[in-house]
Scaffold this active site. Structure first.
Site, PDB file in Angstrom:
ATOM      1  N   ARG A   1       0.800  -1.230   0.000  1.00 41.18           N
ATOM      2  CA  ARG A   1       0.000   0.000   0.000  1.00 41.18           C
ATOM      3  C   ARG A   1       0.831   1.277   0.000  1.00 41.18           C
ATOM      4  NH1 ARG A   1      -2.063  -3.558  -1.303  1.00 41.18           N
ATOM      5  NH2 ARG A   1      -3.808  -4.685  -0.405  1.00 41.18           N
TER       6      ARG A   1
ATOM      7  N   SER B   1     -10.082   1.275   3.295  1.00 38.98           N
ATOM      8  CA  SER B   1      -9.377   1.039   4.566  1.00 38.98           C
ATOM      9  C   SER B   1      -8.826   2.338   5.134  1.00 38.98           C
ATOM     10  CB  SER B   1      -8.219   0.078   4.348  1.00 38.98           C
ATOM     11  OG  SER B   1      -8.715  -1.169   3.959  1.00 38.98           O
TER      12      SER B   1
ATOM     13  N   GLU C   1      -3.740   4.410   6.013  1.00 31.21           N
ATOM     14  CA  GLU C   1      -3.639   4.075   4.588  1.00 31.21           C
ATOM     15  C   GLU C   1      -4.240   5.211   3.759  1.00 31.21           C
ATOM     16  OE1 GLU C   1      -4.643   0.031   3.553  1.00 31.21           O
ATOM     17  OE2 GLU C   1      -5.451   0.636   1.599  1.00 31.21           O
TER      18      GLU C   1
HETATM   19  C1  LIG Z   1     -15.477   0.550  -0.827  1.00 29.10           C
HETATM   20  C2  LIG Z   1     -13.975   0.650  -1.025  1.00 29.10           C
HETATM   21  C3  LIG Z   1     -13.230  -0.520  -1.085  1.00 29.10           C
HETATM   22  C4  LIG Z   1     -11.842  -0.463  -1.264  1.00 29.10           C
HETATM   23  N1  LIG Z   1     -11.127  -1.634  -1.303  1.00 29.10           N
HETATM   24  C5  LIG Z   1      -9.803  -1.590  -1.523  1.00 29.10           C
HETATM   25  C6  LIG Z   1      -9.025  -2.807  -1.630  1.00 29.10           C
HETATM   26  O1  LIG Z   1      -9.541  -3.924  -1.552  1.00 29.10           O
HETATM   27  N2  LIG Z   1      -7.696  -2.691  -1.817  1.00 29.10           N
HETATM   28  C7  LIG Z   1      -7.069  -1.493  -1.923  1.00 29.10           C
HETATM   29  O2  LIG Z   1      -5.839  -1.457  -2.103  1.00 29.10           O
HETATM   30  N3  LIG Z   1      -7.758  -0.336  -1.827  1.00 29.10           N
HETATM   31  C8  LIG Z   1      -9.110  -0.348  -1.630  1.00 29.10           C
HETATM   32  N4  LIG Z   1      -9.811   0.832  -1.542  1.00 29.10           N
HETATM   33  C9  LIG Z   1      -9.080   2.115  -1.571  1.00 29.10           C
HETATM   34  C10 LIG Z   1      -8.903   2.757  -2.953  1.00 29.10           C
HETATM   35  O3  LIG Z   1      -9.904   2.304  -3.868  1.00 29.10           O
HETATM   36  C11 LIG Z   1      -7.510   2.505  -3.514  1.00 29.10           C
HETATM   37  O4  LIG Z   1      -6.505   2.995  -2.652  1.00 29.10           O
HETATM   38  C12 LIG Z   1      -7.320   3.153  -4.901  1.00 29.10           C
HETATM   39  O5  LIG Z   1      -6.091   2.751  -5.436  1.00 29.10           O
HETATM   40  C13 LIG Z   1      -7.363   4.685  -4.857  1.00 29.10           C
HETATM   41  O6  LIG Z   1      -7.426   5.117  -6.195  1.00 29.10           O
HETATM   42  P1  LIG Z   1      -8.068   6.516  -6.586  1.00 29.10           P
HETATM   43  O7  LIG Z   1      -7.910   6.680  -8.038  1.00 29.10           O
HETATM   44  O8  LIG Z   1      -9.459   6.618  -6.053  1.00 29.10           O
HETATM   45  O9  LIG Z   1      -7.101   7.503  -5.835  1.00 29.10           O
HETATM   46  P2  LIG Z   1      -7.497   8.715  -4.877  1.00 29.10           P
HETATM   47  O10 LIG Z   1      -8.210   8.170  -3.695  1.00 29.10           O
HETATM   48  O11 LIG Z   1      -8.149   9.781  -5.667  1.00 29.10           O
HETATM   49  O12 LIG Z   1      -6.049   9.185  -4.417  1.00 29.10           O
HETATM   50  C14 LIG Z   1      -5.262   8.380  -3.567  1.00 29.10           C
HETATM   51  C15 LIG Z   1      -3.817   8.878  -3.677  1.00 29.10           C
HETATM   52  O13 LIG Z   1      -3.330   8.600  -4.978  1.00 29.10           O
HETATM   53  C16 LIG Z   1      -2.883   9.803  -5.601  1.00 29.10           C
HETATM   54  N5  LIG Z   1      -3.178   9.693  -7.024  1.00 29.10           N
HETATM   55  C17 LIG Z   1      -4.377   9.434  -7.605  1.00 29.10           C
HETATM   56  N6  LIG Z   1      -4.239   9.386  -8.938  1.00 29.10           N
HETATM   57  C18 LIG Z   1      -2.934   9.626  -9.197  1.00 29.10           C
HETATM   58  C19 LIG Z   1      -2.156   9.722 -10.387  1.00 29.10           C
HETATM   59  N7  LIG Z   1      -2.678   9.552 -11.597  1.00 29.10           N
HETATM   60  N8  LIG Z   1      -0.836   9.997 -10.269  1.00 29.10           N
HETATM   61  C20 LIG Z   1      -0.268  10.179  -9.057  1.00 29.10           C
HETATM   62  N9  LIG Z   1      -0.955  10.099  -7.903  1.00 29.10           N
HETATM   63  C21 LIG Z   1      -2.259   9.825  -7.979  1.00 29.10           C
HETATM   64  C22 LIG Z   1      -3.656  10.908  -4.910  1.00 29.10           C
HETATM   65  O14 LIG Z   1      -2.992  12.154  -5.039  1.00 29.10           O
HETATM   66  C23 LIG Z   1      -3.694  10.390  -3.488  1.00 29.10           C
HETATM   67  O15 LIG Z   1      -2.483  10.650  -2.814  1.00 29.10           O
HETATM   68  C24 LIG Z   1     -11.197   0.797  -1.374  1.00 29.10           C
HETATM   69  C25 LIG Z   1     -11.966   1.967  -1.326  1.00 29.10           C
HETATM   70  C26 LIG Z   1     -13.337   1.910  -1.156  1.00 29.10           C
HETATM   71  C27 LIG Z   1     -14.131   3.184  -1.118  1.00 29.10           C
END
Ligand SMILES: Cc1cc2nc3c(=O)[nH]c(=O)nc-3n(C[C@H](O)[C@H](O)[C@H](O)COP(=O)(O)OP(=O)(O)OC[C@H]3O[C@@H](n4cnc5c(N)ncnc54)[C@H](O)[C@@H]3O)c2cc1C
Length: 292
Positions: free
Chosen positions: A160, A209, A280
């Site tokens: 993570r 998480s 996280e």
């Molecule tokens: C219901 C639910 C279930 C989930 N289950 C899981 C799971 O099983 N496993 C898991 O690992 N995660 C899980 N997550 C968390 C989340 O989906 C992940 O961490 C996902 O990778 C975040 O992606 P995002 O595009 O939404 O990033 P964001 O939440 O928008 O951003 C997260 C971070 O990534 C950075 N970021 C986003 N896009 C970029 C980019 N293009 N370049 C550089 N930095 C960037 C942001 O600046 C920030 O620091 C869950 C979330 C929810 C709501």
């Protein structure tokens, strides 16, 4: 490219909290992204990215800088042979859909992760024994200084986390998949989704998480449950009654409510288990998780 001003970021987070971005842009190509990042560097303001906001807590006062959301060609996914090419802003759900349609396996675990390819790289998101590092071939990283393709090792992908720094944006990704019948991919996804539905709140606004699992026999969720935190509420935010490592927007939550819950959760885990939980969820804007 042009920027909008004072765009509410609550629209772009799954928890539904967060104040406005001072500047907000939607670059649609690597050239536009580079231009936006160089503009921010010239102005001396911080640049950050939102994906689908699914692991993001944004300050209620907003973000005094440039916030980007990748769009257009930086948010689409296509298949070439056994490689999936996805823009950093492409939802993992779309990536999985494209892979399945092309009879490619490897991304099934992403059905549980409601984020983008770029957010997945930043977090090294994973589930069900796999993660982005296991399937990523390389990613194009763009910053104000330039651009470079990096492998998972060069990206420093670990549990993570990545070694990417603020101002470095995942613009493109290439995933190495393998031939697998579409109905098998579909069956695996259905089974994973059923398991997920049993264990986690699926119809609430959360950011996934809250804490990483500690090196301990108990997961963060089990530990917080043992601390009696299921259903515990501060302001409009509540620790999920179903899974204690999730915070729900129960009713008009603010980010500061979620932070207060996280402070309390960490205090109790420390007192009861001697464990320092590491968050996280990523914090954007002037949010800090005070060490108490
Ligand atoms: C219901 C639910 C279930 C989930 N289950 C899981 C799971 O099983 N496993 C898991 O690992 N995660 C899980 N997550 C968390 C989340 O989906 C992940 O961490 C996902 O990778 C975040 O992606 P995002 O595009 O939404 O990033 P964001 O939440 O928008 O951003 C997260 C971070 O990534 C950075 N970021 C986003 N896009 C970029 C980019 N293009 N370049 C550089 N930095 C960037 C942001 O600046 C920030 O620091 C869950 C979330 C929810 C709501």
């Amino acid at each position: 490219m042009t920027f909008e001003e004072r765009v509410p970021l609550s629209r772009f987070t799954t928890l539904g909290t967060g104040g406005p971005a001072r500047w907000f842009g939607r670059p649609e190509s690597v050239e536009e992204l580079s231009e936006a990042l160089r503009w921010a560097a010239d102005q001396g303001v911080a640049a950050s990215v939102v994906g689908l906001g699914s692991n993001l807590l944004v300050a209620d006062e907003g973000v005094d800088g440039l916030v980007l959301k990748l769009a257009g060609g930086l948010a689409t996914a296509t298949v070439d042979g056994e490689t999936l090419l996805a823009g950093g802003g492409a939802p993992l759900a779309v990536c999985l859909h494209r892979a399945r349609a092309a009879s490619l396996g490897g991304l099934e675990f992403a059905c549980a992760i409601p984020g983008t390819a770029g957010g997945g790289v930043w977090m090294n998101a994973g589930a069900y024994g796999s993660d982005i590092a296991a399937v990523l071939d390389r990613a194009l990283i763009v910053s104000a200084e330039g651009e470079s393709w990096r492998t998972p090792t060069e990206l420093g992908l670990e549990y993570r986390r990545s070694a990417l720094r603020p101002g470095e944006v995942v613009a493109q990704t290439e995933f190495r998949l393998y031939s697998r019948p579409a109905d098998e991919v579909k069956a695996t996804v259905a089974e994973m989704q059923a398991r997920r539905k049993e264990a986690q709140p699926t119809n609430k606004r959360t950011f996934g998480s809250v804490f990483k699992n500690p090196e301990h026999e108990l997961t963060a969720g089990r530990m917080l449950e043992a601390c009696g935190l299921r259903g515990y509420r501060i302001g409009g935010a509540q620790i999920s009654p179903r899974h204690a490592n999730f915070i729900e927007n129960a009713d008009g939550a603010r980010s500061v409510d979620a932070i207060a819950l996280m402070v309390e959760a960490r205090r109790r885990a420390r007192e009861q288990f001697g464990v320092e939980l590491e968050h996280e969820v990523q914090l954007l804007g002037s949010l800090v998780l005070p060490k108490t």
